[in-house]
Design a protein around this motif. Sequence first.
Motif, PDB file in Angstrom:
ATOM      1  N   PHE A   1       7.375   7.211   7.439  1.00  0.00           N
ATOM      2  CA  PHE A   1       8.006   8.494   7.616  1.00  0.00           C
ATOM      3  C   PHE A   1       8.722   9.117   6.701  1.00  0.00           C
ATOM      4  O   PHE A   1       8.762  10.283   6.153  1.00  0.00           O
ATOM      5  CB  PHE A   1       8.699   8.537   9.007  1.00  0.00           C
ATOM      6  N   GLY A   2       9.687   8.032   6.089  1.00  0.00           N
ATOM      7  CA  GLY A   2      10.696   8.624   4.883  1.00  0.00           C
ATOM      8  C   GLY A   2       9.861   9.123   3.719  1.00  0.00           C
ATOM      9  O   GLY A   2      10.184  10.005   3.166  1.00  0.00           O
ATOM     10  N   VAL A   3       8.815   8.318   3.699  1.00  0.00           N
ATOM     11  CA  VAL A   3       7.908   8.654   2.254  1.00  0.00           C
ATOM     12  C   VAL A   3       7.490   9.953   2.381  1.00  0.00           C
ATOM     13  O   VAL A   3       7.104  10.729   1.568  1.00  0.00           O
ATOM     14  CB  VAL A   3       7.094   7.532   1.953  1.00  0.00           C
ATOM     15  N   LEU A   4       6.811  10.514   3.650  1.00  0.00           N
ATOM     16  CA  LEU A   4       6.113  11.628   4.004  1.00  0.00           C
ATOM     17  C   LEU A   4       7.017  12.857   4.277  1.00  0.00           C
ATOM     18  O   LEU A   4       6.766  13.906   4.040  1.00  0.00           O
ATOM     19  CB  LEU A   4       5.171  11.360   4.932  1.00  0.00           C
ATOM     20  N   ALA A   5       8.175  12.572   4.633  1.00  0.00           N
ATOM     21  CA  ALA A   5       9.072  13.604   5.064  1.00  0.00           C
ATOM     22  C   ALA A   5       9.826  14.496   3.861  1.00  0.00           C
ATOM     23  O   ALA A   5      10.678  15.288   4.257  1.00  0.00           O
ATOM     24  CB  ALA A   5      10.289  13.107   6.078  1.00  0.00           C
ATOM     25  N   GLY A   6       9.488  13.993   2.631  1.00  0.00           N
ATOM     26  CA  GLY A   6       9.869  14.931   1.666  1.00  0.00           C
ATOM     27  C   GLY A   6       9.309  16.289   1.383  1.00  0.00           C
ATOM     28  O   GLY A   6       8.491  16.903   2.267  1.00  0.00           O
ATOM     29  N   LYS A   7       9.041  16.646   0.174  1.00  0.00           N
ATOM     30  CA  LYS A   7       8.432  18.065  -0.110  1.00  0.00           C
ATOM     31  C   LYS A   7       6.811  17.565  -0.624  1.00  0.00           C
ATOM     32  O   LYS A   7       6.719  16.297  -1.112  1.00  0.00           O
ATOM     33  CB  LYS A   7       9.159  18.827  -1.009  1.00  0.00           C
ATOM     34  N   GLY A   8       6.147  18.320  -0.813  1.00  0.00           N
ATOM     35  CA  GLY A   8       4.880  18.316  -1.483  1.00  0.00           C
ATOM     36  C   GLY A   8       3.565  18.197  -0.101  1.00  0.00           C
ATOM     37  O   GLY A   8       3.982  18.198   0.846  1.00  0.00           O
TER      38      GLY A   8
ATOM     39  N   PHE B   1       0.839  -1.291  -0.165  1.00  0.00           N
ATOM     40  CA  PHE B   1       0.095   0.128  -0.002  1.00  0.00           C
ATOM     41  C   PHE B   1       0.893   1.389   0.043  1.00  0.00           C
ATOM     42  O   PHE B   1       0.545   2.215  -0.622  1.00  0.00           O
ATOM     43  CB  PHE B   1      -0.949  -0.056   1.133  1.00  0.00           C
ATOM     44  N   VAL B   2       1.766   1.249   0.802  1.00  0.00           N
ATOM     45  CA  VAL B   2       2.778   2.396   0.903  1.00  0.00           C
ATOM     46  C   VAL B   2       3.467   2.689  -0.620  1.00  0.00           C
ATOM     47  O   VAL B   2       3.640   3.690  -0.835  1.00  0.00           O
ATOM     48  CB  VAL B   2       3.935   2.071   1.947  1.00  0.00           C
ATOM     49  N   GLN B   3       3.959   1.626  -1.253  1.00  0.00           N
ATOM     50  CA  GLN B   3       4.558   1.728  -2.412  1.00  0.00           C
ATOM     51  C   GLN B   3       3.463   2.289  -3.599  1.00  0.00           C
ATOM     52  O   GLN B   3       3.722   3.157  -4.151  1.00  0.00           O
ATOM     53  CB  GLN B   3       4.922   0.271  -3.256  1.00  0.00           C
ATOM     54  N   GLU B   4       2.210   1.892  -3.463  1.00  0.00           N
ATOM     55  CA  GLU B   4       1.142   2.281  -4.158  1.00  0.00           C
ATOM     56  C   GLU B   4       0.893   4.014  -3.852  1.00  0.00           C
ATOM     57  O   GLU B   4       0.783   4.864  -4.684  1.00  0.00           O
ATOM     58  CB  GLU B   4      -0.110   1.786  -4.101  1.00  0.00           C
ATOM     59  N   PHE B   5       0.857   4.417  -2.362  1.00  0.00           N
ATOM     60  CA  PHE B   5       0.711   5.619  -2.059  1.00  0.00           C
ATOM     61  C   PHE B   5       1.901   6.550  -2.690  1.00  0.00           C
ATOM     62  O   PHE B   5       1.548   7.829  -3.094  1.00  0.00           O
ATOM     63  CB  PHE B   5       0.503   5.625  -0.494  1.00  0.00           C
ATOM     64  N   ARG B   6       3.010   5.909  -2.625  1.00  0.00           N
ATOM     65  CA  ARG B   6       4.162   6.877  -3.265  1.00  0.00           C
ATOM     66  C   ARG B   6       3.878   7.161  -4.407  1.00  0.00           C
ATOM     67  O   ARG B   6       4.251   8.488  -4.967  1.00  0.00           O
ATOM     68  CB  ARG B   6       5.494   5.896  -2.967  1.00  0.00           C
ATOM     69  N   ASN B   7       3.343   6.211  -5.327  1.00  0.00           N
ATOM     70  CA  ASN B   7       2.978   6.544  -6.806  1.00  0.00           C
ATOM     71  C   ASN B   7       2.000   7.647  -6.985  1.00  0.00           C
ATOM     72  O   ASN B   7       1.908   8.221  -7.921  1.00  0.00           O
ATOM     73  CB  ASN B   7       2.704   5.342  -7.624  1.00  0.00           C
TER      74      ASN B   7
END
Length: 417
Positions: A159-166, A104-110
């Motif tokens: 957390f790493g996925v969310l801690a970027g920009k956007g 799910f996290v992988q899909e969310f990243r996309n």
Amino acid sequence: MAYVSMGEAHRRITEYLNRFCDAVSYQDSSMLCRLLSFSSNSPSLLSLADALNVFQDTSSLINHTPKFSEYGEIIDHLFRSLQSYRVGNLVEAYLAFEKFANSFVQEFRNWESAWALEALYVVCYEVRILAEKADKELTSNGKSPEKLKAAGSLLMKVFGVLAGKGPKRVGALYVTCQLFKTYFKLGTVNLRRSVLRSIEIGSIVDFEEFPRRDKVLCKFSESLASSFVFNENFPAADTKLSYALQHCNPKRERNIRMILKYLIPVKLSIGIIPKDELLQTYNLPEYMNVVPALRKGDLRLLRHALQEHEDRYVSMLTSYCTYLHLNISFFTHFIKCFSYIIHKLSDPARAHQLKPEVIAKALRWLEIDMDLDEVECIMTILIYKNLVKGYLAHKSKVVFLSKQDPFPKLNGKPVGS
């Protein structure tokens, strides 16, 4: 479990698959949240689990339907987890849900937008809750609990996925709160520093721009995980807990009560006594007698109040620290009232010299049996914490108090003012 026919099982599974795919296609986050909330034990999810235990060939159903096959890997792990959860196999339920969460996290990243952020919150929450339940099962079977630690690693990945920009970055604080709870449960709260440092140094987003719910939970969790419990940095704990109290939804009385449960002893540590109305409004019986005892200087009442709610104070680690600190408050009050003031009246010239044996005798009057070594230990702690100014001469068995301001005044802001 009621009997479920093969046809009914097929219908329930197909209905869930349609709802899942529609939720993703139409970016319906609230629907997706309901479909993933295992711990809610909703009737629809339980009936789906019963259907899955009847209809065993869900993989063929998913793979042979183009609409479903796009999310086949995600749904397959989710179904396996739900099946195991329904029959009480919590370890297998966690393992399957962990695989689902990773997919799910992988899909969310996309996904470009943050439409599924609330659904991701549900996934993070369920991962932690399932891991705790799985560890209980492992412990009961004589095995080493390890799933919550694995959940912590997964949450760090999120957390790493969310801690970027956007736009997705506002979700970082919610995951941080879940990490705090995980670290606190594991007894590894020192790990929280790296997460906080990532938020502060990376300037993910101005703290005030995060959702109010997450800000309140973060400040509350941080105060318990660091300043309050382990470092006894009460001014920092006061700042964080006061922020949580001021920003908490006034309709969430249970949350306000939980904050006050820890804020009150912190306030007491800096010399602030809460109002009686506050204790009554939020039903805080553990402080009902403590507060008037401190206000009146009634040491016997204070001692009895602490003993009455001792079980409540030691029910968990943070409350145990509360209990210890209230006891320290008791001894500070005792030394000042009985040993210093009374001694000053009887022998003004030597008022600054207290003998541990005199303190021990006064304690026995309050039905507290303490030997001289214990008294010296208590005095050392009070001096170390700057609650009493002076020093202990161990060889001569005398506590020499400062002739000027032996009991420093504490300053603070009233609770609930």
